[in-house]
Design a protein around this motif. Sequence first.
Motif, mmCIF file in Angstrom:
data_model
loop_
_atom_site.group_PDB
_atom_site.id
_atom_site.type_symbol
_atom_site.label_atom_id
_atom_site.label_comp_id
_atom_site.label_asym_id
_atom_site.label_seq_id
_atom_site.Cartn_x
_atom_site.Cartn_y
_atom_site.Cartn_z
ATOM 1 N N THR A 126 55.330 29.035 32.246
ATOM 2 C CA THR A 126 54.308 29.834 31.565
ATOM 3 C C THR A 126 54.892 30.847 30.597
ATOM 4 O O THR A 126 54.143 31.608 29.980
ATOM 5 N N ALA A 127 56.195 30.870 30.452
ATOM 6 C CA ALA A 127 56.826 31.907 29.635
ATOM 7 C C ALA A 127 56.427 31.806 28.173
ATOM 8 O O ALA A 127 56.343 32.814 27.454
ATOM 9 N N ASN A 128 56.134 30.584 27.661
ATOM 10 C CA ASN A 128 55.825 30.378 26.239
ATOM 11 C C ASN A 128 54.328 30.262 25.973
ATOM 12 O O ASN A 128 53.916 29.819 24.881
ATOM 13 N N ALA A 129 53.494 30.595 26.951
ATOM 14 C CA ALA A 129 52.049 30.519 26.747
ATOM 15 C C ALA A 129 51.594 31.543 25.711
ATOM 16 O O ALA A 129 52.062 32.695 25.711
ATOM 17 N N ARG A 130 50.622 31.138 24.834
ATOM 18 C CA ARG A 130 50.090 32.049 23.805
ATOM 19 C C ARG A 130 48.597 32.263 24.030
ATOM 20 O O ARG A 130 48.142 33.381 24.222
ATOM 21 N N SER A 131 47.818 31.165 24.028
ATOM 22 C CA SER A 131 46.388 31.272 24.312
ATOM 23 C C SER A 131 46.185 31.131 25.818
ATOM 24 O O SER A 131 46.754 30.234 26.445
ATOM 25 N N VAL A 132 45.374 32.043 26.401
ATOM 26 C CA VAL A 132 45.216 32.079 27.853
ATOM 27 C C VAL A 132 43.758 32.276 28.212
ATOM 28 O O VAL A 132 43.051 33.095 27.597
ATOM 29 N N LEU A 133 43.289 31.500 29.228
ATOM 30 C CA LEU A 133 42.005 31.705 29.877
ATOM 31 C C LEU A 133 42.269 31.962 31.360
ATOM 32 O O LEU A 133 43.068 31.256 31.988
ATOM 33 N N CYS A 134 41.600 32.961 31.930
ATOM 34 C CA CYS A 134 41.837 33.308 33.340
ATOM 35 C C CYS A 134 40.500 33.670 33.971
ATOM 36 O O CYS A 134 39.769 34.534 33.453
ATOM 37 N N ALA A 135 40.162 33.005 35.105
ATOM 38 C CA ALA A 135 38.875 33.226 35.773
ATOM 39 C C ALA A 135 39.098 33.405 37.261
ATOM 40 O O ALA A 135 39.898 32.699 37.867
ATOM 41 N N PRO A 136 38.378 34.373 37.883
ATOM 42 C CA PRO A 136 38.510 34.575 39.328
ATOM 43 C C PRO A 136 37.680 33.542 40.102
ATOM 44 O O PRO A 136 36.676 33.028 39.606
ATOM 45 N N LEU A 137 38.140 33.240 41.313
ATOM 46 C CA LEU A 137 37.407 32.378 42.234
ATOM 47 C C LEU A 137 36.811 33.293 43.298
ATOM 48 O O LEU A 137 37.510 33.759 44.205
ATOM 49 N N ILE A 138 35.485 33.560 43.177
ATOM 50 C CA ILE A 138 34.842 34.565 44.022
ATOM 51 C C ILE A 138 33.798 33.883 44.889
ATOM 52 O O ILE A 138 32.854 33.252 44.384
ATOM 53 N N SER A 139 33.989 33.994 46.203
ATOM 54 C CA SER A 139 33.001 33.486 47.140
ATOM 55 C C SER A 139 32.165 34.658 47.641
ATOM 56 O O SER A 139 32.517 35.821 47.394
ATOM 57 N N PRO A 140 31.087 34.386 48.349
ATOM 58 C CA PRO A 140 30.283 35.505 48.870
ATOM 59 C C PRO A 140 31.066 36.407 49.817
ATOM 60 O O PRO A 140 30.738 37.585 49.956
ATOM 61 N N ARG A 141 32.100 35.876 50.463
ATOM 62 C CA ARG A 141 32.846 36.680 51.434
ATOM 63 C C ARG A 141 34.009 37.431 50.813
ATOM 64 O O ARG A 141 34.300 38.554 51.154
ATOM 65 N N ARG A 142 34.706 36.796 49.870
ATOM 66 C CA ARG A 142 35.921 37.405 49.350
ATOM 67 C C ARG A 142 36.366 36.683 48.102
ATOM 68 O O ARG A 142 35.820 35.640 47.727
ATOM 69 N N VAL A 143 37.409 37.236 47.471
ATOM 70 C CA VAL A 143 38.064 36.577 46.350
ATOM 71 C C VAL A 143 39.081 35.609 46.931
ATOM 72 O O VAL A 143 39.964 36.013 47.705
#
Length: 867
Positions: A126-143
């Motif tokens: 991942t050292a050369n990554a430029r464009s990035v998308l990041c999304a959390p995985l959230i359940s009703p109980r916890r992340v």
Amino acid sequence: MEKQERAFQMKRRKRNRVKEYDWLMEVVRELATGLDLDGVARRVLALSLQAVDADLGSLMLLNESGRPVVVLLLHEGRFRRGSLSLAQRVLEEGLSGWVLQNRQAVRLDDAEKDPRWLKLPESDVTANARSVLCAPLISPRRVIGVLTCAHFQPGRFDDMDLRALQFVADQATVALENAWLFAAEEQRRHLADTLRDIARALTATLDLDEVLSLILESLSRVVTHDSASIFLVEGRQLKIRAWRGFERSEAVQNITLPLDGNHIMARVVARREPLVCADVQEEEGWQNIPGIPLIRGWVGAPLVARGKVVGVLTVDNLQPDKYSEGDALIVAAFADHAAIAIANAQLVQQTQRQLEEVAFLYRTGQALAASLEMEDVLQSLIDSVRDHFRVEAASVALVDEQTGDLVFRVATGGAADQVVGVRLKPGQGIAGWVAQSGLPIVVPSVDQDPRWYPGVDQQTGFRTRMVVAVPIHLGGEVLGVMEAINPREGILDEGGMKLLLNVAALAASAIQNARQFNRARDAEERYSNLFENSADPILITDAQGRITDVNRKFCQMLGYDREEIRLREAFALTAHPQRLRDWLALVLQGTDILGNLEMITREGRTLPFEVRATLIFHGSRPFVQWVFHDITERLRLEQVREDLTHMIVHDLRNPLSSIMSSLELIRACLQDPTIDILPEQLFAVAQRSGERLFGLIDSILDVARLESGKAELNYQVIDVGDMVGEAVEQVRPVAVGREIHLSFYVPAGLPLIEGDRNLLLRTLINLLDNAIKFTPSGGEARVTVDHPLVDALQFAVSDTGPGIPLEYQERIFDRFARLPNERARGTGIGLAFCKLAVEAHGGRIWVESQPGQGSTFKFIIPIHPAR
């Protein structure tokens, strides 16, 4: 052109977005049917890269405490596992942490320009990554995790890509949560089955050691670990009783922890609940074991049975963050089953111990009552204590009725022979304190007790660490003290001390009975002491000649064990069995015998003895006492005296015969003028013979004076060449007569030396006489002198005789020493004289010889000897 191409690609992607969403929904429906966690994770990650047309992606799953447990990477169609430690750093410092903290997805057009993007090593994909998308995985109980997609070019993603990834993340959350719940349910079912199997296995045995071993063996079925241990409560301590996974057992086998304080193990016992530690190295008071790899992840669960904590089960891992609260609950559930098995085994062990104690007291009482001999009583007592309590050493000391001293009567174990007979003053040492106070005592570390008396250890070399001592009471009187030294830990607890006191009570009655019995046999004891400690060997036989007793000296001299020859016939131990039978018959008739007899040792050698045999009675039974006196030295001296007498008479007779023959010839010449012999020649022969006679007498006297240190040396300056030449000329006639070639070499320029010229001259003459005497006709004798040292000269007399065996090369310098099978006769004092004369000048003499290759006698004389 590049911007136009990028815009064209983005428009095409938007036109196809509706079709992609239809395909995406179909895959998500398929995803929802999966229950394998790893398979679901892989499909989620593959779907994400396809949805947003990314170069690489990562899926990080978290445990309930928010730490990474799974990191899955996808690049160029290949899946691989990521570093958990690096993932933790990203959570703490990077974009993933920001996303989880704010619980919202994020898009980076150029990661290099965003401070939230953590710059990773070039080796990371991942050292050369430029464009990035990041999304959390959230359940009703916890992340439960973070989903990240990246492209190696900037500006590759738009808001529609972000919404698409968020959509995938939401669907993936449901799928992953279901897979996680399914895995947890499967794990619970497996754990329940495993615990049932383990419970059945643990109830199959009631041996504590086997139970502990089986617990550790079964533990790997419920939780992964690098090592594990079981500590059991003993008093106010936790002591390790079983372990697995440690390469060096000796490093952990003696671990003991106090239950007091705030140590992590003490907290597990005090709270009666499991404790999980992400990194135990950060735990206050944790102590590492030298030679053992550092433990990081750790779970401790109390072993509670019937409302009582019996110990602690620990699970170790060399990596941090390996265990969760769920793992701790699993270990605790396992520990509950293990605790019941341990408690049952301990109950059985305790019952067995009580039965063994009752049986032990019964056997001890029988053994103590079996004899009235004090030594037998004490030996039975000490053997019982040693065997039952498993101690390195044990002893019994009795109070001397006359002096009040404490006298060690019997001992077993290390340095037992040296301990017996040791006396302690009243109050001296731990045993003396017990005898004086009448109280039992346990001293865990004798070095820290001021009452400890180290004298016995210093005399014997034994190392005492722990002592348990109890008084031997009879009424209000202390008869003695019983000590158990260096017991195995755990044996002498409170119950063990009570048992030892019961043994002492049994011993008190037996000792008192034996003491009364022994008082009636004092006379016999005195005789026994004289018999046993006699400097002469003593043998007792019955009327048939069978050996009933021997003393220590007899066993030492003949090499037999006492029990080995007891009841054997004495006739088999002598070279003259018939003579011994005749003597036995005479003694039984009342005649005392005094005579010489050769006895046979165990190795088959014969030893000469003077024997005195007398008749004694034990009750009404007759016995014969044979007292032997070793006459080996006396016979040797007699033989030496006889040999010396023969040698001296022979050596004195030869020159006297020459003198008498010369005188008779002189008288014949005077009476008969026709005899053609010059009287001067005869006078010369007589004179040389007389000088030889005087030399022999002087040698005998000089040896005696030199040995006693009373000889006074007549120091003078000596020309070595003149002295050597004179010595050679004196022996030349003998050499010529024996056809021996005689020569000498003295280099020019040798320094003058100081010394007694007469002694040194006679030394050379003695050595030359021997060289000529032992060299066959046609051989050679030679004298050389050299200057190998700055302050000394070296003389050497060599011959071509038969040589001297190595084992005799030291002995030949002893007075009257002669080689076996020596053909040439001599007094045996010549070389002894040479050695004493050389050493009187501060020098030394030795011989270099090989059998069959002649001999070279060398001696060194200091140029200026210390007077």
